[in-house]
Design a protein around this motif. Structure first.
Motif, mmCIF file in Angstrom:
data_model
loop_
_atom_site.group_PDB
_atom_site.id
_atom_site.type_symbol
_atom_site.label_atom_id
_atom_site.label_comp_id
_atom_site.label_asym_id
_atom_site.label_seq_id
_atom_site.Cartn_x
_atom_site.Cartn_y
_atom_site.Cartn_z
ATOM 1 N N MET A 1 28.509 1.906 -29.903
ATOM 2 C CA MET A 1 29.307 2.389 -28.786
ATOM 3 C C MET A 1 28.542 2.370 -27.465
ATOM 4 O O MET A 1 29.129 2.539 -26.398
ATOM 5 N N ARG A 2 27.220 2.118 -27.558
ATOM 6 C CA ARG A 2 26.444 2.032 -26.320
ATOM 7 C C ARG A 2 26.936 0.900 -25.418
ATOM 8 O O ARG A 2 26.719 0.912 -24.210
ATOM 9 N N ASP A 3 27.603 -0.110 -26.033
ATOM 10 C CA ASP A 3 28.133 -1.211 -25.232
ATOM 11 C C ASP A 3 29.246 -0.741 -24.300
ATOM 12 O O ASP A 3 29.635 -1.474 -23.375
ATOM 13 N N PHE A 4 29.767 0.467 -24.542
ATOM 14 C CA PHE A 4 30.886 0.977 -23.743
ATOM 15 C C PHE A 4 30.488 2.168 -22.876
ATOM 16 O O PHE A 4 31.259 2.600 -22.024
ATOM 17 N N HIS A 5 29.322 2.719 -23.120
ATOM 18 C CA HIS A 5 28.923 3.924 -22.387
ATOM 19 C C HIS A 5 28.630 3.615 -20.914
ATOM 20 O O HIS A 5 28.256 2.496 -20.557
ATOM 21 N N THR A 6 28.802 4.611 -20.119
ATOM 22 C CA THR A 6 28.512 4.492 -18.688
ATOM 23 C C THR A 6 28.019 5.833 -18.164
ATOM 24 O O THR A 6 28.381 6.893 -18.692
ATOM 25 N N THR A 7 27.187 5.769 -17.143
ATOM 26 C CA THR A 7 26.705 7.004 -16.493
ATOM 27 C C THR A 7 27.508 7.334 -15.238
ATOM 28 O O THR A 7 27.233 8.321 -14.548
ATOM 29 N N THR A 8 28.526 6.499 -14.983
ATOM 30 C CA THR A 8 29.343 6.705 -13.780
ATOM 31 C C THR A 8 30.137 8.007 -13.880
ATOM 32 O O THR A 8 30.739 8.296 -14.920
ATOM 33 N N LYS A 9 30.126 8.781 -12.800
ATOM 34 C CA LYS A 9 30.886 10.028 -12.775
ATOM 35 C C LYS A 9 32.317 9.734 -12.328
ATOM 36 O O LYS A 9 32.543 8.940 -11.407
ATOM 37 N N PRO A 10 33.315 10.350 -12.963
ATOM 38 C CA PRO A 10 34.709 10.078 -12.605
ATOM 39 C C PRO A 10 35.030 10.350 -11.145
ATOM 40 O O PRO A 10 35.854 9.663 -10.534
ATOM 41 N N GLU A 11 34.371 11.357 -10.558
ATOM 42 C CA GLU A 11 34.674 11.694 -9.163
ATOM 43 C C GLU A 11 34.231 10.620 -8.183
ATOM 44 O O GLU A 11 34.664 10.602 -7.022
ATOM 45 N N THR A 12 33.363 9.708 -8.637
ATOM 46 C CA THR A 12 32.920 8.626 -7.751
ATOM 47 C C THR A 12 33.862 7.429 -7.804
ATOM 48 O O THR A 12 33.664 6.450 -7.065
ATOM 49 N N LEU A 13 34.865 7.484 -8.667
ATOM 50 C CA LEU A 13 35.777 6.361 -8.857
ATOM 51 C C LEU A 13 37.070 6.590 -8.105
ATOM 52 O O LEU A 13 37.573 7.724 -8.018
ATOM 53 N N GLU A 14 37.619 5.537 -7.574
ATOM 54 C CA GLU A 14 38.878 5.626 -6.834
ATOM 55 C C GLU A 14 40.079 5.241 -7.690
ATOM 56 O O GLU A 14 41.147 5.847 -7.600
ATOM 57 N N ASN A 15 39.926 4.221 -8.529
ATOM 58 C CA ASN A 15 41.052 3.721 -9.321
ATOM 59 C C ASN A 15 41.345 4.648 -10.501
ATOM 60 O O ASN A 15 40.431 5.081 -11.211
ATOM 61 N N ASP B 1 40.103 3.374 -13.932
ATOM 62 C CA ASP B 1 38.673 3.578 -14.153
ATOM 63 C C ASP B 1 38.385 5.038 -14.519
ATOM 64 O O ASP B 1 37.546 5.328 -15.390
ATOM 65 N N LYS B 2 39.078 5.974 -13.849
ATOM 66 C CA LYS B 2 38.892 7.392 -14.167
ATOM 67 C C LYS B 2 39.364 7.707 -15.588
ATOM 68 O O LYS B 2 38.714 8.480 -16.315
ATOM 69 N N LEU B 3 40.489 7.108 -15.986
ATOM 70 C CA LEU B 3 41.000 7.318 -17.350
ATOM 71 C C LEU B 3 40.017 6.796 -18.392
ATOM 72 O O LEU B 3 39.900 7.353 -19.493
ATOM 73 N N TYR B 4 39.308 5.726 -18.072
ATOM 74 C CA TYR B 4 38.336 5.168 -19.008
ATOM 75 C C TYR B 4 37.273 6.207 -19.364
ATOM 76 O O TYR B 4 36.906 6.352 -20.537
ATOM 77 N N ILE B 5 36.805 6.946 -18.374
ATOM 78 C CA ILE B 5 35.814 7.993 -18.621
ATOM 79 C C ILE B 5 36.400 9.049 -19.561
ATOM 80 O O ILE B 5 35.732 9.519 -20.496
ATOM 81 N N GLN B 6 37.664 9.410 -19.340
ATOM 82 C CA GLN B 6 38.327 10.387 -20.218
ATOM 83 C C GLN B 6 38.451 9.862 -21.650
ATOM 84 O O GLN B 6 38.247 10.592 -22.623
ATOM 85 N N ILE B 7 38.784 8.581 -21.771
ATOM 86 C CA ILE B 7 38.974 7.974 -23.094
ATOM 87 C C ILE B 7 37.675 8.001 -23.895
ATOM 88 O O ILE B 7 37.675 8.305 -25.097
ATOM 89 N N LEU B 8 36.558 7.703 -23.245
ATOM 90 C CA LEU B 8 35.266 7.770 -23.937
ATOM 91 C C LEU B 8 34.998 9.177 -24.449
ATOM 92 O O LEU B 8 34.487 9.361 -25.569
ATOM 93 N N SER B 9 35.373 10.166 -23.668
ATOM 94 C CA SER B 9 35.204 11.559 -24.090
ATOM 95 C C SER B 9 36.111 11.882 -25.282
ATOM 96 O O SER B 9 35.697 12.561 -26.229
ATOM 97 N N GLU C 1 45.342 -1.460 -13.425
ATOM 98 C CA GLU C 1 44.488 -2.568 -12.965
ATOM 99 C C GLU C 1 43.139 -2.064 -12.447
ATOM 100 O O GLU C 1 42.800 -2.207 -11.266
ATOM 101 N N PRO C 2 42.355 -1.466 -13.332
ATOM 102 C CA PRO C 2 41.063 -0.906 -12.905
ATOM 103 C C PRO C 2 40.117 -1.981 -12.389
ATOM 104 O O PRO C 2 40.123 -3.122 -12.862
ATOM 105 N N ALA C 3 39.313 -1.606 -11.438
ATOM 106 C CA ALA C 3 38.398 -2.562 -10.818
ATOM 107 C C ALA C 3 37.082 -2.675 -11.571
ATOM 108 O O ALA C 3 36.433 -3.719 -11.548
ATOM 109 N N LYS C 4 36.680 -1.616 -12.267
ATOM 110 C CA LYS C 4 35.331 -1.563 -12.844
ATOM 111 C C LYS C 4 35.299 -1.731 -14.363
ATOM 112 O O LYS C 4 34.435 -2.426 -14.897
ATOM 113 N N PHE C 5 36.233 -1.114 -15.077
ATOM 114 C CA PHE C 5 36.129 -1.037 -16.537
ATOM 115 C C PHE C 5 37.278 -1.754 -17.271
ATOM 116 O O PHE C 5 37.599 -1.414 -18.405
ATOM 117 N N LEU C 6 37.882 -2.730 -16.640
ATOM 118 C CA LEU C 6 39.037 -3.397 -17.244
ATOM 119 C C LEU C 6 38.706 -3.995 -18.608
ATOM 120 O O LEU C 6 39.444 -3.792 -19.591
#
Length: 580
Positions: A235-249, A252-260, A281-286
């Motif tokens: 699952m490390r291939d999917f992990h990210t250190t990006t904080k949801p509050e730094t994302l606009e789309n 992309d924010k939902l992706y962080i929730q899904i990992l949780s 249409e996320p810009a970062k984690f599509l």
């Protein structure tokens, strides 16, 4: 009864030959008498003319001319035997239409108190129809034979073969089941009846599975199934250190929730969130979202959605290499689930080529090889996988499983090494439930029941939500103690805890079969069929379902006892062989 081995036709008994012999002898005597009479008449001297002096008349000595003996009248039974014998003669000369006509005449002549003889004629007509390539007539004549002689094995067997040629697999399976139950398990195995029945069952299961999977409504399976799928992924291939509050789309924010959600094993909300995130249409984690959507679609047996998402990642030139590797791996799993082995292996090979230092492609390719009994290649890939990540438990369990299969089938001398590796693995991964579960399965297969139960209990302690471990304990109760009631209690508890676990449902059905509770068994298999995610699993359960249904019907129709699973030589292998 004398039989023609080549044609499998019932010939007449010696009584027919005696009757025919008497008739032939009578004909010869009659013909001889007539010739003698004609010769005697021509040698008589005619009386002379009036001018001829009369000689002293001598009264000729009367000669007794024997009367030709009458051909004895045949009884209806003897005449029927005669027509049947004539039919056998036509059959041997390959005049199958002529044979059928004679057998029909014989059937009309046989008295009502001779149903067995009539049934033999109908069966012979079926044999002739088989030679003429008319399976519909084979079924018709065999059915008539069985009305007269219900347990006539030759007729049931021939009708089963004809049904198979007509692609009427359910009817064929029922007839082969009748043959096996009437003849008994030992004779059925030696005669090849069970092997033939299994072959027809497999053909039926394969056909049924394709239709079933094509019509399947996607649904989320047991959490046990999802856990197993995710345990084979880094699952490390999917992990990210990006904080949801730094994302606009929003995607992309939902992706962080899904990992949780995945980390907390709250799987029920994941598919809908994945669809929602991708639609934004996320810009970062599509592509991460696409791979995860494909994985969840795969475990839900939604192959089309899975392939669409994996294809999109593979074709996207902007995809990270590790995401492409994951897409190829899981697309291979989809092809494997659909039975397309060539495409599956091609994807696994591509994943290895894309990143030779990634452990996941070797693990999944090894599992593919294990599924087709390519043990040596599987073990090679698993060793490579372990060399790339020694702390990854999944390849260790698969490696020992592969070694055990090799010991069982090819080299029993490896068994000591298997147990040494099981002990080492237990020490290395003391908190991994699957390690103890595999150890338990091997011990169970070796009939070390007490030690096996200890391992399963430890697996349950480590992973209380995984109900398959309780199912294994239930099987132990049945195997070691013949305690079907205790096994039934455990399996019902497991089913109540996780109603979507097809493994529990299948084993529950097996227990119901042992208790001859056929409606309950069929209901379990029906529910399990709604949950399986591969065509192979669907084929297996479809064959099991129809096999049990046919056994139930045959026992009632033919008044025979069912064969318990314990009577079959491979029962222990079927129920206790470690699961890969």
């Amino acid at each position: 009864m004398v039989g023609s081995k080549m044609y499998n036709v019932d010939l007449s008994d010696t009584k027919t030959k005696i009757v025919l012999g008497v008739a032939a002898a009578g004909t010869a005597l009659a013909l001889g008498g007539a010739l003698y009479y004609m010769s005697s008449s021509e040698s008589d001297t005619p009386s002379g003319s009036a001018d001829t002096p009369k000689k002293e008349s001598v009264t000729p000595k009367e000669e007794t001319i024997p009367e030709a003996p009458k051909e004895p009248e045949l009884t209806p039974l003897e005449e029927a035997d005669k027509r049947k014998a004539a039919g056998n003669g036509f059959f041997k000369k390959s005049d199958f239409e002529g044979a059928i006509n004679c057998y029909l005449e014989a059937i009309d002549l046989y008295p009502e108190e001779n149903p067995v003889e009539k049934s033999h004629c109908y069966q012979n007509m079926a044999a002739a129809s088989e030679k003429l390539g008319k399976p519909e007539d084979v079924v018709k004549y065999c059915s008539k034979a069985l009305v007269l002689n219900q347990k006539y094995i030759k007729a049931i067997q021939r009708r089963a073969t004809a049904y198979e040629k007509l692609n009427k697999y359910e009817a064929s399976i029922k007839d082969w089941t009748a043959v096996c139950l009437i003849e008994g398990p030992e004779k059925s195995m030696k005669s090849g009846y069970m092997a033939t029945s299994d072959r027809v069952l497999k053909a039926y299961g394969d056909e049924k599975a394709k239709k079933l999977m094509a019509a399947r409504v996607p649904r989320l399976p047991s959490h046990t199934v999802i856990n197993s799928a995710l345990d084979n992924i880094h699952m490390r291939d999917f992990h990210t250190t990006t904080k949801p509050e730094t994302l606009e789309n929003m995607g992309d924010k939902l992706y962080i929730q899904i990992l949780s959600d995945i980390e907390k094993k709250e799987y029920d909300v994941v598919p809908d969130k994945l669809d929602k995130a991708i639609s934004e249409e996320p810009a970062k984690f599509l592509n991460q979202l696409r791979v995860l959507r494909g994985i969840f679609a795969w475990v839900m047996a939604d192959y089309q959605t899975a392939l669409q998402n994996f294809d999109a990642v593979i074709l996207d030139t902007k995809s990270y290499m590790r995401l492409k590797v994951q897409a190829h791996i899981h697309r291979g799993e989809v092809y494997q689930a659909k039975g397309d082995k060539n495409r599956a292996l091609a994807d696994y090979n591509t994943a290895v080529q894309l990143d030779e230092d990634h452990p996941d492609p070797y693990l999944h390719r090894a599992q593919f090889y294990l599924s087709i009994e390519g043990l040596e290649q599987a073990i090679k890939d698993l060793n490579k996988c372990i060399s790339l990540d020694e702390e990854f438990a999944a390849p260790w369990t698969q490696l020992v499983y592969g070694q055990y299969q090799m010991a069982r089938t090819m080299s029993p001398s490896l068994l000591d090494e298997v147990f040494r590796n099981l002990s080492k693995m237990q020490e290395k991964f003391p908190n991994v439930a699957d390690v103890f579960a595999l150890y338990g399965q091997v011990l169970q297969d070796q009939r070390q029941f007490s030690a096996a139960e200890e391992k399963f209990q430890e697996a349950q302690r480590l992973s209380p939500d995984n109900v398959t471990y309780k199912a294994h304990v239930a099987t132990l109760k049945m195997m070691a103690e013949n305690n079907f009631d205790a096994a039934l209690v455990l399996l019902n508890e497991a089913h109540e805890k996780d109603p979507k676990c097809d493994f529990v449902l299948e084993n529950l059905g097996m227990i119901y079969i042992q208790k001859q509770m056929y409606p309950e068994a069929l209901e379990c298999f029906k529910k399990a069929l709604e949950l399986v995610k591969t065509e192979a699993e669907a084929a297996h359960l479809s064959a099991l379902y129809i096999g049990i249904q046919c056994q139930w019907e045959v026992c009632d129709e033919y008044n025979v006892k069912p064969v318990s699973l314990a009577d079959l030589q491979d029962f222990s292998q079927m129920m206790t062989a470690p699961q890969g």
